[in-house]
Design a protein around this motif. Sequence first.
Motif, PDB file in Angstrom:
ATOM      1  N   ARG A   2       0.832  -1.201   0.000  1.00 37.23           N
ATOM      2  CA  ARG A   2       0.000   0.000   0.000  1.00 37.23           C
ATOM      3  C   ARG A   2       0.867   1.252   0.000  1.00 37.23           C
ATOM      4  N   GLY A  49      -1.304   6.395   6.590  1.00 37.16           N
ATOM      5  CA  GLY A  49      -2.383   5.739   7.314  1.00 37.16           C
ATOM      6  C   GLY A  49      -3.698   5.734   6.559  1.00 37.16           C
ATOM      7  N   SER A  50      -3.707   6.256   5.337  1.00 37.14           N
ATOM      8  CA  SER A  50      -4.941   6.348   4.569  1.00 37.14           C
ATOM      9  C   SER A  50      -5.353   4.989   4.006  1.00 37.14           C
ATOM     10  N   ASN A  51      -6.662   4.790   3.850  1.00 39.69           N
ATOM     11  CA  ASN A  51      -7.174   3.570   3.220  1.00 39.69           C
ATOM     12  C   ASN A  51      -7.565   3.828   1.765  1.00 39.69           C
ATOM     13  N   ASP A 101      -7.113   0.959  -0.825  1.00 41.62           N
ATOM     14  CA  ASP A 101      -8.137  -0.083  -0.796  1.00 41.62           C
ATOM     15  C   ASP A 101      -9.404   0.377  -1.521  1.00 41.62           C
ATOM     16  N   VAL A 102      -9.742   1.641  -1.324  1.00 44.31           N
ATOM     17  CA  VAL A 102     -10.933   2.191  -1.985  1.00 44.31           C
ATOM     18  C   VAL A 102     -10.768   2.166  -3.495  1.00 44.31           C
ATOM     19  N   ARG A 132     -10.825  -1.244  -5.115  1.00 43.14           N
ATOM     20  CA  ARG A 132     -12.223  -1.669  -5.267  1.00 43.14           C
ATOM     21  C   ARG A 132     -12.846  -1.042  -6.512  1.00 43.14           C
ATOM     22  N   THR A 140      -5.553  -9.797  -3.347  1.00 40.14           N
ATOM     23  CA  THR A 140      -5.002  -9.204  -2.132  1.00 40.14           C
ATOM     24  C   THR A 140      -3.892 -10.084  -1.586  1.00 40.14           C
TER      25      THR A 140
END
Length: 232
Positions: free
Chosen positions: A176, A191-193, A196-197, A200, A213
Amino acid sequence: MSQILMIEDEPRISSFVAKGLKAEGLATTVAGTGREGLILALTGGFELVILDLGLPDMDGFTVLEKIRAQDPGLPVIILTARASGEDTVTGLTSGADDYMPKPFRFAELVARVRLRLRSEGNSSSAPADPVLRHADLELDPIRHVAAIGGVEVDLSAREFSLAETFLRHPGQALSREQLLSRVWGYDFDPGSNVVDVYVRYLRNKLGVTRFTTVRGVGYRLVDEKDYQPADD
C-alpha cells in the motif's frame, strides 16, 4: 539502465523521485544546486534532466539556458511549484521539452520521462509501442485510454494511474505504501485507506479477478486463472 539527472534542492522530493525512478529501472543522480547540476548535465553522461526552477544559487531558467547553449538535444523536464501560465510558457519557449507543476503524480512523471527517452532514441528504428498490456486489458499512457478486449473503459485520472502502476509491475506484490507514493505522490498519508478504496473501484471497472489481495502487504495484478479469492 537510463541515466537521469535531477536538479532539485528539496531532499524530500528528490529522494522520493530518485527511489521511484530506480524502481522503474531508471538510475537517478541528484544535484542540490543549479551550479552542481549544470556541471553534471554538461558531462554528457545523462539522457534526461529533471529541473526545478527554485534553486538556491541560480534560477532554473538560467540553468536551462546554459544547458541549451551547449547541449541543444538533451531532454529537459521542468518540475516546479511555479505553475503560472507565464512560467510555463517561458519554460517551454526557453527550450524545455516538458513542464510539470508540483504537486505531481509520480506515474505521470514516469510516463513523461519514458516518452522523452523514447523520442531521443534511435529515430531510424520503429518507435516502441507505448501501450501496456495484461491479458485482454490494455492501457495507453500517452492517449490516456483504457480498454478491455478492445472496448474502452472510463477511468478517472487516479484510477488510470493506479492501473498503470499495476500493469508496469505485473505479478509483483505491491505494498500500500508503494502504491500511495507512486500514485498519490510524496505528500501521501501512510495511514490512509485510499488504496483499498481505489482498488475496489478498479475491480468494479476492470474485473474482480485481476487484482488479488496479498495479506499483510497489498495487492498484485494476476492472470485471472491465478486469482485466489481466499487471499481476500
